[in-house]
Each structure stands twice: as C-alpha cells, then as structure tokens.
Motif scaffolding. Structure first.
Motif, PDB file in Angstrom:
ATOM      1  N   ALA A 113     -19.396 -51.060 -21.555  1.00  0.00           N
ATOM      2  CA  ALA A 113     -20.636 -51.612 -21.013  1.00  0.00           C
ATOM      3  C   ALA A 113     -21.595 -50.493 -20.630  1.00  0.00           C
ATOM      4  O   ALA A 113     -21.165 -49.417 -20.190  1.00  0.00           O
ATOM      5  CB  ALA A 113     -20.342 -52.484 -19.798  1.00  0.00           C
ATOM      6  N   HIS A 114     -22.907 -50.748 -20.777  1.00  0.00           N
ATOM      7  CA  HIS A 114     -23.897 -49.745 -20.382  1.00  0.00           C
ATOM      8  C   HIS A 114     -23.881 -49.577 -18.872  1.00  0.00           C
ATOM      9  O   HIS A 114     -23.858 -50.548 -18.126  1.00  0.00           O
ATOM     10  CB  HIS A 114     -25.287 -50.156 -20.839  1.00  0.00           C
ATOM     11  CG  HIS A 114     -26.376 -49.258 -20.309  1.00  0.00           C
ATOM     12  ND1 HIS A 114     -26.540 -47.966 -20.786  1.00  0.00           N
ATOM     13  CD2 HIS A 114     -27.321 -49.452 -19.364  1.00  0.00           C
ATOM     14  CE1 HIS A 114     -27.549 -47.413 -20.140  1.00  0.00           C
ATOM     15  NE2 HIS A 114     -28.046 -48.301 -19.278  1.00  0.00           N
ATOM     16  N   LEU A 118     -24.225 -43.246 -15.991  1.00  0.00           N
ATOM     17  CA  LEU A 118     -23.948 -42.267 -17.047  1.00  0.00           C
ATOM     18  C   LEU A 118     -25.116 -41.312 -17.244  1.00  0.00           C
ATOM     19  O   LEU A 118     -24.928 -40.121 -17.463  1.00  0.00           O
ATOM     20  CB  LEU A 118     -23.639 -42.988 -18.365  1.00  0.00           C
ATOM     21  CG  LEU A 118     -22.210 -43.483 -18.573  1.00  0.00           C
ATOM     22  CD1 LEU A 118     -22.127 -44.324 -19.823  1.00  0.00           C
ATOM     23  CD2 LEU A 118     -21.248 -42.315 -18.644  1.00  0.00           C
ATOM     24  N   SER A 119     -26.335 -41.867 -17.167  1.00  0.00           N
ATOM     25  CA  SER A 119     -27.518 -41.035 -17.372  1.00  0.00           C
ATOM     26  C   SER A 119     -27.632 -39.974 -16.276  1.00  0.00           C
ATOM     27  O   SER A 119     -27.909 -38.803 -16.554  1.00  0.00           O
ATOM     28  CB  SER A 119     -28.779 -41.905 -17.390  1.00  0.00           C
ATOM     29  OG  SER A 119     -28.709 -42.829 -18.451  1.00  0.00           O
ATOM     30  N   LEU A 326     -19.229 -44.320 -26.046  1.00  0.00           N
ATOM     31  CA  LEU A 326     -19.895 -44.086 -24.762  1.00  0.00           C
ATOM     32  C   LEU A 326     -21.379 -43.777 -24.953  1.00  0.00           C
ATOM     33  O   LEU A 326     -22.234 -44.278 -24.216  1.00  0.00           O
ATOM     34  CB  LEU A 326     -19.216 -42.933 -24.027  1.00  0.00           C
ATOM     35  CG  LEU A 326     -18.122 -43.292 -23.019  1.00  0.00           C
ATOM     36  CD1 LEU A 326     -17.444 -42.036 -22.528  1.00  0.00           C
ATOM     37  CD2 LEU A 326     -18.698 -44.075 -21.850  1.00  0.00           C
ATOM     38  N   LEU A 327     -21.668 -42.941 -25.935  1.00  0.00           N
ATOM     39  CA  LEU A 327     -23.062 -42.579 -26.190  1.00  0.00           C
ATOM     40  C   LEU A 327     -23.864 -43.780 -26.701  1.00  0.00           C
ATOM     41  O   LEU A 327     -25.029 -43.947 -26.338  1.00  0.00           O
ATOM     42  CB  LEU A 327     -23.126 -41.423 -27.193  1.00  0.00           C
ATOM     43  CG  LEU A 327     -22.562 -40.087 -26.699  1.00  0.00           C
ATOM     44  CD1 LEU A 327     -22.554 -39.055 -27.815  1.00  0.00           C
ATOM     45  CD2 LEU A 327     -23.352 -39.565 -25.508  1.00  0.00           C
ATOM     46  N   PHE A 328     -23.241 -44.601 -27.515  1.00  0.00           N
ATOM     47  CA  PHE A 328     -23.920 -45.822 -27.978  1.00  0.00           C
ATOM     48  C   PHE A 328     -24.230 -46.735 -26.797  1.00  0.00           C
ATOM     49  O   PHE A 328     -25.305 -47.344 -26.728  1.00  0.00           O
ATOM     50  CB  PHE A 328     -23.056 -46.552 -29.007  1.00  0.00           C
ATOM     51  CG  PHE A 328     -23.316 -46.139 -30.426  1.00  0.00           C
ATOM     52  CD1 PHE A 328     -23.758 -47.060 -31.355  1.00  0.00           C
ATOM     53  CD2 PHE A 328     -23.131 -44.823 -30.842  1.00  0.00           C
ATOM     54  CE1 PHE A 328     -24.016 -46.683 -32.675  1.00  0.00           C
ATOM     55  CE2 PHE A 328     -23.370 -44.437 -32.140  1.00  0.00           C
ATOM     56  CZ  PHE A 328     -23.831 -45.371 -33.068  1.00  0.00           C
ATOM     57  N   ALA A 329     -23.283 -46.838 -25.851  1.00  0.00           N
ATOM     58  CA  ALA A 329     -23.524 -47.659 -24.666  1.00  0.00           C
ATOM     59  C   ALA A 329     -24.599 -47.043 -23.781  1.00  0.00           C
ATOM     60  O   ALA A 329     -25.455 -47.740 -23.240  1.00  0.00           O
ATOM     61  CB  ALA A 329     -22.224 -47.827 -23.879  1.00  0.00           C
ATOM     62  N   MET A 330     -24.573 -45.731 -23.655  1.00  0.00           N
ATOM     63  CA  MET A 330     -25.527 -45.016 -22.815  1.00  0.00           C
ATOM     64  C   MET A 330     -26.959 -45.215 -23.315  1.00  0.00           C
ATOM     65  O   MET A 330     -27.886 -45.415 -22.522  1.00  0.00           O
ATOM     66  CB  MET A 330     -25.161 -43.530 -22.800  1.00  0.00           C
ATOM     67  CG  MET A 330     -26.057 -42.651 -21.965  1.00  0.00           C
ATOM     68  SD  MET A 330     -25.412 -40.955 -21.970  1.00  0.00           S
ATOM     69  CE  MET A 330     -26.724 -40.119 -21.092  1.00  0.00           C
ATOM     70  N   PHE A 331     -27.129 -45.175 -24.626  1.00  0.00           N
ATOM     71  CA  PHE A 331     -28.476 -45.311 -25.200  1.00  0.00           C
ATOM     72  C   PHE A 331     -28.730 -46.712 -25.760  1.00  0.00           C
ATOM     73  O   PHE A 331     -29.698 -46.928 -26.479  1.00  0.00           O
ATOM     74  CB  PHE A 331     -28.674 -44.254 -26.295  1.00  0.00           C
ATOM     75  CG  PHE A 331     -28.625 -42.849 -25.762  1.00  0.00           C
ATOM     76  CD1 PHE A 331     -29.690 -42.330 -25.032  1.00  0.00           C
ATOM     77  CD2 PHE A 331     -27.506 -42.063 -25.966  1.00  0.00           C
ATOM     78  CE1 PHE A 331     -29.636 -41.030 -24.538  1.00  0.00           C
ATOM     79  CE2 PHE A 331     -27.457 -40.760 -25.467  1.00  0.00           C
ATOM     80  CZ  PHE A 331     -28.517 -40.248 -24.744  1.00  0.00           C
ATOM     81  N   GLU A 332     -27.796 -47.643 -25.423  1.00  0.00           N
ATOM     82  CA  GLU A 332     -27.951 -49.060 -25.752  1.00  0.00           C
ATOM     83  C   GLU A 332     -28.177 -49.298 -27.247  1.00  0.00           C
ATOM     84  O   GLU A 332     -29.076 -50.023 -27.662  1.00  0.00           O
ATOM     85  CB  GLU A 332     -29.089 -49.674 -24.930  1.00  0.00           C
ATOM     86  CG  GLU A 332     -28.850 -49.580 -23.428  1.00  0.00           C
ATOM     87  CD  GLU A 332     -29.925 -50.282 -22.623  1.00  0.00           C
ATOM     88  OE1 GLU A 332     -29.991 -51.519 -22.655  1.00  0.00           O
ATOM     89  OE2 GLU A 332     -30.704 -49.564 -21.969  1.00  0.00           O
TER      90      GLU A 332
END
Length: 427
Positions: A113-114, A118-119, A326-332
């Motif tokens: 999940a986003h 994380l950012s 994780l990166l896909f979730a971070m940048f949606e």
C-alpha cells in the motif's frame, strides 16, 4: 564387544562431525543476544568481525583464480567444457526466473500500500546515503567486466573481471597442450594450498561471525520497524518458503531422497556464513567444502560455485521485485499491469546478474532498475538502498546456498540420476 564399542563411540563421532556447526551456532547465538541487549553500543566489537572478514577477503581473490583456472586447465576436452558452461548457464537462469516469479506472485496477491511516510524517509535516507555511482550504464558494464590494469584484478569489487581472466587463463593453459602441463600442475597445487589456508581461517569463524551478528542485530534491528514491516515480512516469509520448499525440490530433482538428505545435512555452515557475512563471495569457501562433502565432482563445484557467487542470485532477484514494488507504491504506479510484469521480470534478471557479491551492495543494479522505470533518482535510490540493507541477510542466504544446490542440479544433468549413489558407493 564390537557392538558395544560402536554404540558408545556414536555420540562422540556425532559431536566431532558437528563440532564446527555447533561452534558457529553458539557464536552467532551469543553475538545476536549481545547485539539485542546492547544495541548501538556494540559497534565497539565490530572490529573482530571485520578482522575475520578481511582474512577471508584476502584469501578469496587467489582462491577464485586458482580454483577456476585449475579446473579448466585440467579438463580433458574443450567440448566438455563448452557443454558444461551451457548447462551451468541454463540452471542459473532457470532458478533466477523461478525465484523472481515466486516473489512477483506474492506481491501481486499482497500488494504494497502507498504510504506517505516513505517519501519522508526517502529524503532522510538521501542525506545519510548520498548516491555514489553516477556512471552511465555502458561505463558500469565496462568496469564490471574488465579492468585497465593487472593489479586492479586483486580488488574484490572487480570479481567478475577476475573470473573472466581466470577463465581465459584456464583456456590458454588447455591450448598450450604439452607445454602447459607444468603450469596446470602449478595451478592445481596452488588451489590445494589456498583451500588449506581457508580451512585455517574458518577456524575463527565462530568468533568472527558472532561479532558480526552482534553488530547487525544491534545497529540494524530498530530499522525493521515502521513502514518497512509489511514488505519486509512478506519478503522474509517468501524467501524462507522458497529456501525450504524450492531448494528441497531442487535437491530432490538432483538426486532423489538421497540428494535431499545430503543437501540439508551439509548446507548449514554455508547458510550461516551467508547470513552472518551478507556476502556471497565470502561464502565461497564454505560452499566448496560443503560441496566436497556432498560428493559433487570437483570439475563441477570448482566452476559452479565461484562463478555463481557474483552472477547467480536467487535472493537478489527476489529483493529486486520487493524494491520495485515499494517504488511503484511510493510513486503510485500500477505494479500489476501486464506490460509492467514483463518488464519487471526482464529487469530483475539483468539486475541479479549485474549486482556484485559485496556486503550491502548492488547499487549499480539499483541505479539500473530505477533508471529503467523512470523513477526520480534522488527519492528512489535511498529507499532501494535501505531495503537492500535490511533484506541482505536472507537474500545472501538464497544467493549463496543457491550455488550449492545448483551444483547438484548441474551434476545430475552431466552425470545422470545415479551420480550420488555411485559416488557414495565408491567412497
């Protein structure tokens, strides 16, 4: 009288056989407890683990060279060598694809999940771990595969270049024919000396690995909390399942029930070394010793294990998937899109080959993956680096132990399904 002696000698025989494993477990257990209770203060004893690792790294460079060069130089036919390398490549690629597919399936079923945290963590990680690799991909590939001066082959970071030269030296010795026989004998003798040296160094492994475990638990333990808990839990659970289920399956395919038994009997020391050092290359000596005890022929183990350390990475392929998720979730971004799945699998295979066998390494591979998917380097790289550090122990376990079970599969293909029973009968 004879039966009585056999029965009473059995406990002492078992103790002798497993003494090194028990000592390793004891050192690691004590180290972990010390790290848990003392936390960051334990950094003062890290130098003990560093001494052990430095001794290993010092010996590993000549070991890899003499192991590979002598194995090739002593082969009878170059046709056999070409066939062997084809089989090794096929086994490596198949297991990497399987491990990546397992992790990808898990992430599709349990998507990350986003989380806005994380950012913020990415920005802090950037301050703590600034990017150190700004080379283009072409330059990186050149530097990974070759060096521009002979002495640079002695650096551990140039392991792939060293392996390439080792292969060429072995081939050159074969081509030299009669005139190269004396050199082949020298390579074989030097290989034996280096094996004996590494056996001496491994005698201090309980102390060295204990200190290293204390440091890892004390320093990195607290980072397992927070937003990384869900993906890390999925990753560790998936890797554990892959380690137990798929490695057992590979061992069974290699030599049936006998292969299953002999694999789990001998893989504990390499597994503990991999987890303790977070270093595939540092596990080469333990893998070679275990492979010898498993009756894997020297012409197989002396090529598969040193060659597999820097390029065969089941664990890294799985960690690549978790980082990308994780990166896909971070940048949606949509992780489950069919076109993305194909790209993710392709990038994962390339990254698992590119990543080197150094502790907490793989920055070249991470940069390559981030660039390929168009993520902002300043935000994405720190997250990938933190995750890379936290997953390193079990990733290295799969990377290194995967070389051991792969050597069994290669032997099965080369020598047939009765290879192990035949060798056990002869011994």
């Amino acid at each position: 009288m004879t039966m009585h002696a056999t029965v009473t000698d059995r406990p002492s025989s078992l103790l002798k056989n497993y003494a090194s494993i028990l000592l390793l477990l004891g050192g690691i257990g004590v180290g972990s407890l010390v790290g848990f209770f003392y936390g960051n203060r334990i950094e003062n004893i890290k130098f003990i683990g560093d001494i052990f690792l430095n001794l290993l790294f010092t010996a590993i460079i000549p070991l890899v060279f003499f192991t590979i060069a002598s194995s090739i130089a002593n082969l009878k036919k170059t046709d056999s060598l070409g066939k062997l390398f084809g089989i090794v490549s096929g086994v490596f690629l198949a297991t990497v694809l399987i491990s990546a597919a397992v992790m990808l399936s898990v992430m599709l079923v349990f998507p990350v999940a986003h989380d806005a945290t994380l950012s913020a963590m990415a920005q802090q990680a950037l301050l703590d771990n600034p990017a150190t690799n700004n080379h283009s991909s072409g330059t990186s590939i050149t530097q990974v595969l070759t060096v521009n001066d002979f002495f640079e082959l002695m650096a551990r970071k140039n392991m792939l270049a060293l392996i390439l030269i080792s292969l060429l030296v072995g081939f050159a010795t074969l081509r030299a024919g009669e005139k190269g026989k004396s050199f082949a004998i020298f390579l074989d003798s030097a290989n034996e000396v280096m094996k004996q040296l590494l056996e001496l160094i491994m005698k201090i492994a309980p102390l060295g690995l204990g200190a290293y475990f204390a440091y890892q638990v004390g320093v990195f333990g607290p980072q397992l909390l927070g937003v990384y808990v869900q993906p890390l839990a999925l990753y560790y659970a998936s890797c554990t399942a892959y380690f137990v289920i798929f490695f057992s399956l590979y061992a069974y395919l290699a030599a049936g029930k006998l292969g299953l038994k002999i694999f789990w009997k001998n893989n504990l020391t390499p597994a503990l070394t991999a987890v303790g050092t977070c270093n595939s290359i540092a596990t080469i000596p333990a893998n070679l010793l275990a492979a010898e005890k498993m009756h894997i022929p020297d012409y197989v183990r002396n090529i598969v294990i040193p060659l597999g350390a820097p390029i065969h990475k089941d664990g890294s392929s799985m960690s690549s998937i978790i980082k990308i998720a994780l990166l896909f979730a971070m940048f949606e971004k949509d992780f489950s899109a069919p076109s993305m799945i194909v790209a993710i699998m392709g990038i994962t295979v390339l990254v698992s080959i590119v990543e080197g066998g150094i502790p907490n390494g793989g920055y070249i591979g991470e940069v390559f993956a981030i660039t390929a998917f168009g993520f902002p380097m300043e935000q994405a790289l720190p997250v990938a680096m933190v995750i890379g550090t936290l997953v390193d122990p079990i990733a290295t376990l799969l990377n290194a132990n995967g070389d051991l079970v792969s050597s069994m599969l290669v032997t099965r293909i080369v020598e047939g399904k009765t290879w192990l029973s035949s060798r056990l009968t002869q011994s």
